[in-house]
Design a protein around this motif. Structure first.
Motif, mmCIF file in Angstrom:
data_model
loop_
_atom_site.group_PDB
_atom_site.id
_atom_site.type_symbol
_atom_site.label_atom_id
_atom_site.label_comp_id
_atom_site.label_asym_id
_atom_site.label_seq_id
_atom_site.Cartn_x
_atom_site.Cartn_y
_atom_site.Cartn_z
ATOM 1 N N HIS A 1 -6.612 3.855 -6.033
ATOM 2 C CA HIS A 1 -7.893 4.078 -5.384
ATOM 3 C C HIS A 1 -8.430 5.447 -5.776
ATOM 4 O O HIS A 1 -7.666 6.367 -6.045
ATOM 5 N N SER B 1 -13.403 -0.090 -0.634
ATOM 6 C CA SER B 1 -12.583 0.810 -1.449
ATOM 7 C C SER B 1 -13.101 0.787 -2.881
ATOM 8 O O SER B 1 -13.866 -0.105 -3.256
ATOM 9 N N ASP C 1 -3.154 4.581 -2.542
ATOM 10 C CA ASP C 1 -4.363 4.827 -1.755
ATOM 11 C C ASP C 1 -4.636 6.324 -1.617
ATOM 12 O O ASP C 1 -4.550 6.896 -0.532
ATOM 13 N N SER D 1 -4.902 2.166 4.813
ATOM 14 C CA SER D 1 -3.940 1.139 4.410
ATOM 15 C C SER D 1 -4.554 -0.256 4.390
ATOM 16 O O SER D 1 -4.204 -1.091 3.544
ATOM 17 N N ALA E 1 -6.408 -0.730 1.282
ATOM 18 C CA ALA E 1 -5.448 -0.892 0.188
ATOM 19 C C ALA E 1 -4.879 -2.304 0.169
ATOM 20 O O ALA E 1 -4.682 -2.894 -0.905
ATOM 21 N N VAL F 1 -0.527 -0.392 -4.465
ATOM 22 C CA VAL F 1 -1.873 0.185 -4.407
ATOM 23 C C VAL F 1 -1.747 1.631 -3.937
ATOM 24 O O VAL F 1 -1.406 1.891 -2.785
ATOM 25 N N PRO G 1 0.841 -1.196 0.000
ATOM 26 C CA PRO G 1 0.000 0.000 0.000
ATOM 27 C C PRO G 1 0.880 1.251 0.000
ATOM 28 O O PRO G 1 1.917 1.287 0.673
#
Length: 319
Positions: free
Chosen positions: A73, A306, A47, A79, A82, A45, A14
């Motif tokens: 995202h 998410s 975020d 987190s 994520a 990812v 993340p």
């Protein structure tokens, strides 16, 4: 395991405010991949990161020697959301999860994958033996995880869990538990499976600033409490029982004073104490019950934890 052309290992990372370290994370994972017998991919990812982390990775990943995914995202969901997104898209049979700030050494992934490859372990967590953090941050972290161990999950390591690995089957079970305002670490221990711990030393943060604020720690602890234990209800029940005992004792004293004519203003003191005690107890009880009701309501909405805005896949250079 997998065929040569399939991905065996995935590392989920993340990213939030890690512009200065994501390239280093990629390079160190490339070195780790050279020591693995199967193919490794890394899933970044983003975020809702406010910096240029995504742009840096878009420049680095196309030329990387490992396969990768870059997932964005639509905003900052946290987190743990994520990590769930990363687990959902990861293609490896063995999955590791680490932060992008390099406080947990990426080389832990080698130990995680080796431990799970034996077939005797489904979940591996990093057990923090020491940490090179500022005194205040270290104290706050110890306090937080001590409370977590005492109230929620006694089997968790004393330093908490910041990095872990699991098999695809465990990841699938975690994703099936689609709960809002919960604790991913708590769920990781709730699902059970065969666990092992790998010790490591936590390094000092060299890039960026931690988003793990006091407010987020408290919120996360409360989410964990209301999701995994009935402690608040037990405390409320204890307060109610204790208040009932005190009320009975006060009634005996007041009745005795009335019989002996020692109360000049009849009923004033016990009435005020009873009002104060009952008001406080009612407000406290409403707050506790309301917290459970609110979380139940949030889960009943069926909203996703998410939203993925964009995703990109990069094959390793030369593949």
């Amino acid at each position: 395991m997998s065929a040569d052309n399939e991905i065996t290992y995935s590392v989920v990372v993340p990213v939030y405010g890690n512009e200065g370290s994501v390239e280093s994370v990629t390079r160190r994972l490339e070195e780790i991949a050279l020591q693995l017998e199967g193919r490794l991919e890394v899933v970044f990812v983003i975020d809702g990161s406010p910096d240029r982390s995504g742009l840096v990775l878009e420049k680095v990943l196309p030329g990387s020697t490992i396969d990768s995914q870059l997932v964005y995202h639509s905003r900052n969901f946290g987190s743990f959301a994520a990590i769930r997104t990363g687990l959902a898209v990861a293609r490896g049979e063995l999955i590791g999860v680490m932060a992008a700030d390099l406080q947990e050494p990426p080389e832990l992934m080698l130990s995680f994958f080796a431990t799970m490859s034996t077939g005797d372990v489904d979940v591996v967590v990093g057990r923090r033996e020491s940490r090179d953090d500022p005194a205040v941050s270290s104290f706050m972290s110890r306090t937080f995880w001590n409370l977590y161990r005492k109230w929620i999950e006694p089997e968790i390591p004393r330093g908490g869990v910041d990095v872990f690995g699991c098999t695809r089957d465990v990841a699938r079970q975690l994703l099936a538990l689609d709960e809002s305002h919960s604790s991913l670490v708590g769920l990781l221990y709730w699902v059970g499976y065969r666990r092992a711990e790998v010790p490591y030393s936590r390094s000092r943060r060299e890039q960026g600033k931690s988003g793990w604020t006091i407010h987020r720690r408290i919120r996360y602890l409360l989410d964990s409490v209301f999701s995994f234990t009935d402690l608040p209800i037990s405390v409320l029940t204890g307060i109610g029982a204790g208040g009932m005992v005190l009320t009975v004792l006060a009634s005996v004293i007041v009745f005795g004073g009335w019989l002996t004519d020692r109360i000049s203003v009849s009923g004033y003191a016990p009435l005020m104490l009873t009002i104060l005690l009952s008001t406080f107890s009612l407000l406290y009880g409403l707050g506790v019950v309301g917290s459970y009701v609110w979380r139940t309501y949030e889960n009943s909405k069926g909203r996703p934890t998410s939203i993925v805005m964009e995703s990109k896949v990069f094959n390793r250079a030369g593949a």
